[in-house]
Design an enzyme around this catalytic site. Structure first.
Site: not given
Length: 697
Positions: A296, A425
């Site tokens: 991130d 994911e």
């Protein structure tokens, strides 16, 4: 227009019912959500391995103000100055409480209370200060220490180190005692009180910072020095739109909270602990990803900051350099060479993800880190970051990891990356994630390029693997499947394959770019993380479809919660709070999307396009090769001003720059202070040819 509300001031008469959406106040070292009895200090974690989380630090400024009679309340977060204020107005008195994390002196937080008498009276008038503070923490064993110059003092050490035998940080708090009441005496029409809190990792540092705070109070400069530091930041960069008040306010909030997560531009301590998805105000045990640093930081938050603040960009890279030993340990534990940056990082760089699967398989983090280094070099040409700053060791260590991690396939004569988890994911243990393989290819190519620049012998395997790594592509459907065996139409958690075009810049035809966008948008989880739609928006802007981009970007407004523009990870308010990742993606969608900015080896490319509801986009302070550029984009024209000639990153001398327009080939030199206006069309900013043709010297 006169009387229009200031978009930089977020105001309300009632606080959010969900305290998670109260505004965070942070300065790159200390982070706190107003009124919360817990705060955090950057780099201070408790717990070993997957139990590692930001250590809770008790906050003596967790104080609310109440009048003794009915009052009207108003609350403001002034992003010009980074000050949160609560004003209580009653018949007899107006009381204002101000709270801030000092933007220049990062070990310092402050509370001020101003009382103003409203009616003449010979009676004293008082307000109550309600404190939630207790000098205890489940993560730090605190004990009382001798008072220091009138300040209370506690000190303690975290319970458990990040890894066996590792250091356990020490924390010192010194603060001005907060009384239970404050009063105006009969002869006083008004009075102001100041309270300071210092948090530091050494006794000497705590005492020095407390001395500084007392001196600032005595000279009347405590608040002024804080406001000046914020003023300096805003003078360096602004992003404002005309035509959408909600978009303008959202952008201001994003930039404010992102800047709050970074250190001062004057910081020289080299103690920056990175940026976690929820920022410094969040990340305790089991909360907001435990305060760990993920991709991130490097992919989502970094680009929008690096474009304006090279010093802050370098701080991110230096954080990764400091974690190299841990990254080397991670690679060795996996049985590979080089560096494997952790999927979740704290201080050491060792993997601290609570679930082994992610740390083992989400290896695209390595390429994400390298992309940040590459963009920094292209934006600044600050070679010192890669020599004295050891950035080259990061680049080459990651290249060695990729070479040891790939498997040669005789069948298709390609290198494969097996058993990985892509950014999406929902899937794991897949082969040849298209995002992972592409980012690996890019980081290997950059390793070769940097080795050539620094006259370092590059192993031939770097180029060999870069040239022959598999990039999955479906010839029949003319799109990129997410991984080997991906079935078109299966659900996707978040932006993944659509990131090949931006930020990875994989070359493909407009048709393939469109096919990727159309394949993945319908199957992307509508409740997925907030940053996703910004990447789709950028893709549609690349294809000239500004209205589609606008509709996708507007999805993000559902993630903005309450009056203080605090983001949640999911649109229903769940997930990480003060979700800087989402803010970073949103900011990129505007700053890189509507402008078409692309950071390239020898230029800053642009291809502007605005949706119908935006008449102007003003972006001030783009920092390129040591110069600052102000941009004004309108429907049909672009205006650029070369703003100043301050030194660039690493004391680089600014280069003479020019605009080169793509269609016409027109070249327009940029002169400081002189506006350059031209019809809207793609082009680039690059060095004047007469200065140098041999990048980067």
């Amino acid at each position: 227009m006169p009387g229009d509300p200031d978009p930089y001031i977020f105001s309300t008469d009632t606080l959010p019912s969900d305290v998670r959406f109260l505004p965070p106040l942070a300065n790159g070292l200390l982070g706190w959500r107003v009124y919360n009895k817990i705060m955090h200090m950057g780099g201070v974690y408790n717990g070993e391995g997957g139990r590692c989380h930001r250590a809770d630090v008790p906050c003596p400024l967790a104080v609310t103000v109440e009048t003794k009679e009915p009052s009207e309340d108003s609350y403001n977060l002034d992003t010009h100055t980074g000050i949160f204020s609560h004003t209580l107005s009653s018949t007899n008195v107006t009381a204002s409480q101000s709270l801030y994390s000092h933007r220049y002196h990062s070990n310092l937080m402050a509370m001020e209370v101003l009382m103003v008498r409203q009616v003449a009276s010979e009676e004293p008038v008082s307000v109550n200060l309600i404190s939630l503070f207790t000098p205890h923490s489940k993560d730090i064993v605190f004990e009382s220490a001798p008072d220091y110059k009138g300040g209370r003092h506690i000190q303690g050490q975290t319970v458990a180190a990040e890894f066996p035998g590792g250091p356990r940080p020490t924390v010192h708090l010194i603060w001005t005692p907060v009384p239970s009441t404050l009063s105006l005496l009969p002869d006083q029409s008004q009075a102001r009180w100041g309270f300071i809190l210092v948090v530091a990792d050494t006794l000497e540092g705590a005492e020095a910072s407390f001395d500084e705070g007392l001196n600032l109070i005595a000279t009347g400069n405590l608040r002024l020095s804080h406001e000046q530091a914020w003023r300096e930041l805003w003078l360096q960069s602004k992003v404002e739109v005309t035509g959408s008040d909600s978009l303008c306010k959202a952008l201001i909030g994003c930039i404010f909270y992102l800047l709050s997560a970074f250190p001062s531009i004057h910081d020289t301590s080299s103690s920056f602990g990175g940026v976690s998805p929820g920022g410094l105000s969040n990340g305790g045990d089991g909360q907001d990803y435990w305060g760990h640093v993920f991709w991130d930081q490097d992919i989502w938050m970094y680009p929008g900051i690096a474009l304006f603040y090279p010093k802050l960009a370098r701080a991110v890279l230096e954080y990764r350099v400091r974690t190299m030993d841990g990254a080397k340990d991670n690679a060795q534990r996996q049985g590979y060479k080089g560096l494997k940056f952790p999927w979740e990082s704290a201080v050491s760089g060792r993997e601290v993800c609570p679930e082994d699967l992610y740390g083992q398989q989400e290896i695209h983090i390595n390429g994400d880190v390298i992309l940040a280094f590459q963009h920094y070099l292209y934006l600044t040409e600050d070679v010192s970051m890669f020599t004295d700053g050891q950035g080259s060791q990061v680049i080459w260590g990651v290249a060695d990891y990729w070479v040891s991690r790939v498997t040669w396939s005789p069948e298709d004569q390609r290198y494969h990356l097996l058993g990985v988890m892509p950014p999406d994911e929902y899937y794991y243990n897949v082969n040849n994630s298209v995002y992972t393989n592409t980012v690996a290819k890019l980081s290997l190519q950059f390793a070769v390029e940097l080795a050539d620049l620094l006259k370092h012998p590059a192993p031939k395997e770097w180029q060999e693997v870069a040239e022959h790594i598999k990039i999955p592509f479906d010839q029949e459907s003319q799109y990129h499947p997410e991984y080997d065996g991906y079935i078109k139409g299966h659900p996707v958690k978040q932006a993944d394959t659509v990131m090949l075009g931006y930020p990875l810049g994989l070359q493909m035809s407009p048709k393939i770019r469109r096919n990727d966008l159309e394949a993945y948008k319908p199957v992307t989880d509508p409740e997925g993380p907030a940053m996703t739609w910004g990447m789709f928006a950028i893709g549609w802007l690349e294809l000239g479809e500004a209205e589609k981009a606008k509709d996708l970007l507007e999805k993000c407004f559902k993630n903005i919660q309450g009056p203080f523009q605090v983001w949640s990870e999911s649109s229903d308010g769940s997930g990480a709070v003060n979700f800087l990742t989402g803010m970073g993606g949103f900011l990129q969608a505007v700053v890189f999307g509507y402008t078409g900015f692309r950071v390239q080896k020898e230029c800053l490319a642009f291809s502007p396009l605005l949706p119908n509801n935006i008449s102007e986009l003003c972006i001030r302070g783009i920092n390129y090769l040591g110069s600052q550029l102000d941009w004004l984009l309108r429907k049909d024209e672009v205006c650029i001003i070369l703003r100043e000639r301050a030194g660039g990153a690493g004391n680089m001398i600014p280069h003479d720059l020019q605009v080169v327009l793509k269609a016409s080939g027109t070249k327009i030199p940029l002169t400081p202070g002189k506006p350059v206006t031209f019809p809207r069309e793609p082009g680039c900013i690059c060095k004047l040819a007469s200065t140098s043709l041999c990048w980067p010297f």
